[in-house]
Design an enzyme around this catalytic site. Structure first.
Site, PDB file in Angstrom:
ATOM      1  N   LYS A 171       0.960  -0.998  -0.106  1.00  0.00           N
ATOM      2  CA  LYS A 171       0.005  -0.117  -0.142  1.00  0.00           C
ATOM      3  C   LYS A 171       0.842   1.147   0.130  1.00  0.00           C
ATOM      4  O   LYS A 171       1.686   1.551   0.803  1.00  0.00           O
ATOM      5  CB  LYS A 171      -0.829  -0.021   1.269  1.00  0.00           C
ATOM      6  CG  LYS A 171      -2.103  -0.932   1.108  1.00  0.00           C
ATOM      7  CD  LYS A 171      -3.184  -0.491   0.227  1.00  0.00           C
ATOM      8  CE  LYS A 171      -4.357  -1.370   0.131  1.00  0.00           C
ATOM      9  NZ  LYS A 171      -5.417  -1.293  -0.771  1.00  0.00           N
ATOM     10  N   ASP A 200       0.155  -0.337  -4.746  1.00  0.00           N
ATOM     11  CA  ASP A 200      -1.469   0.229  -4.732  1.00  0.00           C
ATOM     12  C   ASP A 200      -1.495   1.246  -3.921  1.00  0.00           C
ATOM     13  O   ASP A 200      -1.391   1.463  -2.830  1.00  0.00           O
ATOM     14  CB  ASP A 200      -2.310  -1.013  -4.080  1.00  0.00           C
ATOM     15  CG  ASP A 200      -3.875  -0.289  -4.134  1.00  0.00           C
ATOM     16  OD1 ASP A 200      -3.969   0.619  -4.829  1.00  0.00           O
ATOM     17  OD2 ASP A 200      -4.802  -1.076  -3.996  1.00  0.00           O
ATOM     18  N   GLU A 226      -1.225  -0.108  -9.120  1.00  0.00           N
ATOM     19  CA  GLU A 226      -2.783  -0.068  -9.114  1.00  0.00           C
ATOM     20  C   GLU A 226      -3.384   1.243  -8.694  1.00  0.00           C
ATOM     21  O   GLU A 226      -2.779   1.575  -7.711  1.00  0.00           O
ATOM     22  CB  GLU A 226      -3.141  -1.229  -8.122  1.00  0.00           C
ATOM     23  CG  GLU A 226      -4.679  -1.507  -7.616  1.00  0.00           C
ATOM     24  CD  GLU A 226      -4.842  -2.548  -6.788  1.00  0.00           C
ATOM     25  OE1 GLU A 226      -4.215  -3.628  -6.865  1.00  0.00           O
ATOM     26  OE2 GLU A 226      -5.686  -2.550  -6.008  1.00  0.00           O
ATOM     27  N   GLU A 252     -11.369  -1.705  -9.217  1.00  0.00           N
ATOM     28  CA  GLU A 252     -12.097  -1.987  -7.894  1.00  0.00           C
ATOM     29  C   GLU A 252     -13.145  -0.659  -7.573  1.00  0.00           C
ATOM     30  O   GLU A 252     -14.191  -1.282  -6.907  1.00  0.00           O
ATOM     31  CB  GLU A 252     -11.136  -2.007  -6.777  1.00  0.00           C
ATOM     32  CG  GLU A 252     -10.531  -0.824  -6.331  1.00  0.00           C
ATOM     33  CD  GLU A 252      -9.543  -0.967  -5.020  1.00  0.00           C
ATOM     34  OE1 GLU A 252      -8.428  -1.641  -5.251  1.00  0.00           O
ATOM     35  OE2 GLU A 252     -10.075  -0.767  -3.781  1.00  0.00           O
ATOM     36  N   ASP A 275     -14.331  -6.297  -8.651  1.00  0.00           N
ATOM     37  CA  ASP A 275     -14.576  -7.042  -7.520  1.00  0.00           C
ATOM     38  C   ASP A 275     -16.075  -7.625  -7.849  1.00  0.00           C
ATOM     39  O   ASP A 275     -17.181  -6.898  -8.120  1.00  0.00           O
ATOM     40  CB  ASP A 275     -14.641  -5.872  -6.372  1.00  0.00           C
ATOM     41  CG  ASP A 275     -14.932  -6.604  -5.097  1.00  0.00           C
ATOM     42  OD1 ASP A 275     -13.857  -6.619  -4.245  1.00  0.00           O
ATOM     43  OD2 ASP A 275     -15.833  -7.649  -4.656  1.00  0.00           O
ATOM     44  N   HIS A 302     -10.176  -8.000  -7.764  1.00  0.00           N
ATOM     45  CA  HIS A 302     -10.165  -7.526  -6.652  1.00  0.00           C
ATOM     46  C   HIS A 302     -10.841  -8.011  -5.364  1.00  0.00           C
ATOM     47  O   HIS A 302     -12.018  -8.545  -5.887  1.00  0.00           O
ATOM     48  CB  HIS A 302     -10.495  -5.783  -6.735  1.00  0.00           C
ATOM     49  CG  HIS A 302     -10.625  -5.195  -5.240  1.00  0.00           C
ATOM     50  ND1 HIS A 302     -11.554  -5.101  -4.601  1.00  0.00           N
ATOM     51  CD2 HIS A 302      -9.532  -4.630  -4.817  1.00  0.00           C
ATOM     52  CE1 HIS A 302     -11.397  -4.642  -3.366  1.00  0.00           C
ATOM     53  NE2 HIS A 302      -9.985  -4.309  -3.511  1.00  0.00           N
ATOM     54  N   GLU A 335      -6.140 -12.113  -4.466  1.00  0.00           N
ATOM     55  CA  GLU A 335      -5.952 -11.296  -3.440  1.00  0.00           C
ATOM     56  C   GLU A 335      -6.338 -11.486  -1.970  1.00  0.00           C
ATOM     57  O   GLU A 335      -7.428 -11.985  -1.941  1.00  0.00           O
ATOM     58  CB  GLU A 335      -6.383  -9.830  -3.737  1.00  0.00           C
ATOM     59  CG  GLU A 335      -6.475  -8.896  -2.770  1.00  0.00           C
ATOM     60  CD  GLU A 335      -6.871  -7.293  -2.966  1.00  0.00           C
ATOM     61  OE1 GLU A 335      -7.690  -7.181  -3.951  1.00  0.00           O
ATOM     62  OE2 GLU A 335      -6.308  -6.215  -2.458  1.00  0.00           O
TER      63      GLU A 335
HETATM   64 MG    MG Z   1      -6.693  -1.555  -4.511  1.00  0.00          MG
END
Ligand code: MG
Length: 383
Positions: A171, A200, A226, A252, A275, A302, A335
């Site tokens: 992240k 991401d 991402e 996502e 997602d 996702h 994921e």
């Molecule tokens: Mg993400």
């Protein structure tokens, strides 16, 4: 066979240790689950994706007040007809966000019912499996303080590696310089190019900063970068693709074949990440995958929900063809959210774990292949 009852369960529990991603602090884990029952005694479960800052009550209210009246008394095997009805009747106030997540939850539950009716896993109903197991990647690296956590995040990377993960997603989005320090510390701690990395930033940046970060990370051989910019900035995605060699991923926060169509027409993505709990369920997801492949875009879902959403994702991942066929084609990865979630695993009677080979087996039972534990639903339900 007719749909006789639809029940919505809003589940939530506060976290002992809130964590942050670039858009804010996550203080609770929550889920919007839906149960469809039929007049011949079948049950199907679905889940609306609830992102970290999203109140689970929004999708629940949509199901209860807008969608349930459209489905009661209908044949649950008419999933495509019912999807169209749910979408067109909410179009003027829906199209994106929690309304589509509500449709997604019901669509997943309809497919679960169909699987139980035909005694087949959903992946079979979708046309069969390309794989029986999938390699998980660790999603984690959330912040406990905010900035200046590079050393702790490097320690976390070693924990994921020691737990058997061969891929992990970091992240970012806490400032370009902070992000670069995080990546330097993590890669030098791991010191293993065989471990695959993605990043991401959860659309934290302007085009200029997203490009600056992307340029700084060009040599990390990332599998993807991402959500570099805001989901509405489709031209920004396309611009980054033209200026970076790292594959650009996103989706996502996009919804339905209509939304993904805009991304594909603009050549905005290398990797589409719908997602299942917010793109429109299985009915929409398979159309999105077909459109993606027709546009030269890979699909890697996702996943950030509870066990019901994970189970639906596993069934779908089983059916996604490798994006570019070859003897050594790149397979989709699962994921696997490693952040705190008090009821994710307790929600099903047989939770899945990584096998010794580092993969997760895709359930083979009918429907989603799960048995939801009602006692867990009751324990965490707040509605
Ligand atoms: Mg993400």
């Amino acid at each position: 066979m007719k749909i006789s009852a639809i029940d919505v369960f809003v589940m939530a529990t506060p976290l002992d240790e809130p964590f942050a991603f670039s858009q804010g602090w996550v203080t609770q884990r929550s889920a919007t689950l839906v149960r469809i029952q039929t007049d011949n005694g079948l049950t199907g479960w679905g889940e609306a994706f609830t992102q970290g800052l999203e109140p689970p009550q929004i999708a629940a209210a949509t199901i209860e007040h807008a969608l349930k009246p459209l489905l009661i008394g209908e044949n649950p095997l008419d999933h495509a007809v019912l999807w169209e009805r749910m979408y067109t009747r909410t179009r003027d106030y829906g199209r994106k966000g929690s309304v589509i997540s509500a449709i997604s939850a019901l669509d997943i539950a309809l497919w679960d019912v169909a699987g139980h009716f035909l005694q087949q896993p959903v992946s079979q109903l979708l046309g069969g499996r390309y794989r029986e197991s999938v390699q998980p990647y660790a999603t984690g690296f959330y912040r406990q303080q905010g900035k200046n956590e590079a050393s702790r995040l490097a320690e976390e990377a070693l924990q994921h590696r020691d737990a058997g993960f061969k891929a992990m997603k970091i992240k970012l989005g806490f400032g370009v310089n902070d992000d670069i320090e995080v990546m330097q510390k993590i890669t030098s701690a791991l010191n293993d190019p065989a471990i695959e990395l993605m990043v991401d930033s959860n659309h934290a940046y302007s085009r200029a900063d997203a490009l600056k970060l992307g340029k700084a990370l060009e040599d990390y051989n990332l599998r993807w970068y991402e959500e570099p910019v805001a989901p509405e900035d489709i031209a920004g995605y396309a611009e980054l693709r033209q200026n970076l060699t790292t594959p650009i991923a996103g989706g996502e926060n996009e919804h339905t074949p209509y939304g993904f169509n805009d991304l594909f027409r603009a050549s905005a993505l290398d990797v589409a990440q719908p997602d299942i709990g917010s793109c429109g369920g299985f009915t929409a997801a398979r159309s999105i995958a077909t459109m993606a492949h027709a546009n030269g875009v890979a699909v890697n879902p996702h996943v950030w929900g509870s066990a019901v959403a994970q189970a639906a994702s596993l069934q779908w991942i089983a059916t996604i063809p490798p994006a570019n066929h070859s003897l050594y084609a790149l397979e989709p990865v699962l994921e696997y959210d490693r952040s705190s979630h008090p009821f994710r695993q307790q929600l099903v009677s047989a939770p899945w774990y990584m096998n010794n080979d580092g993969n997760i087996a895709i359930p083979k039972g009918p429907g989603l292949g799960i048995e939801v534990r009602l006692e867990t639903v009751e324990q965490y339900k707040i509605n």
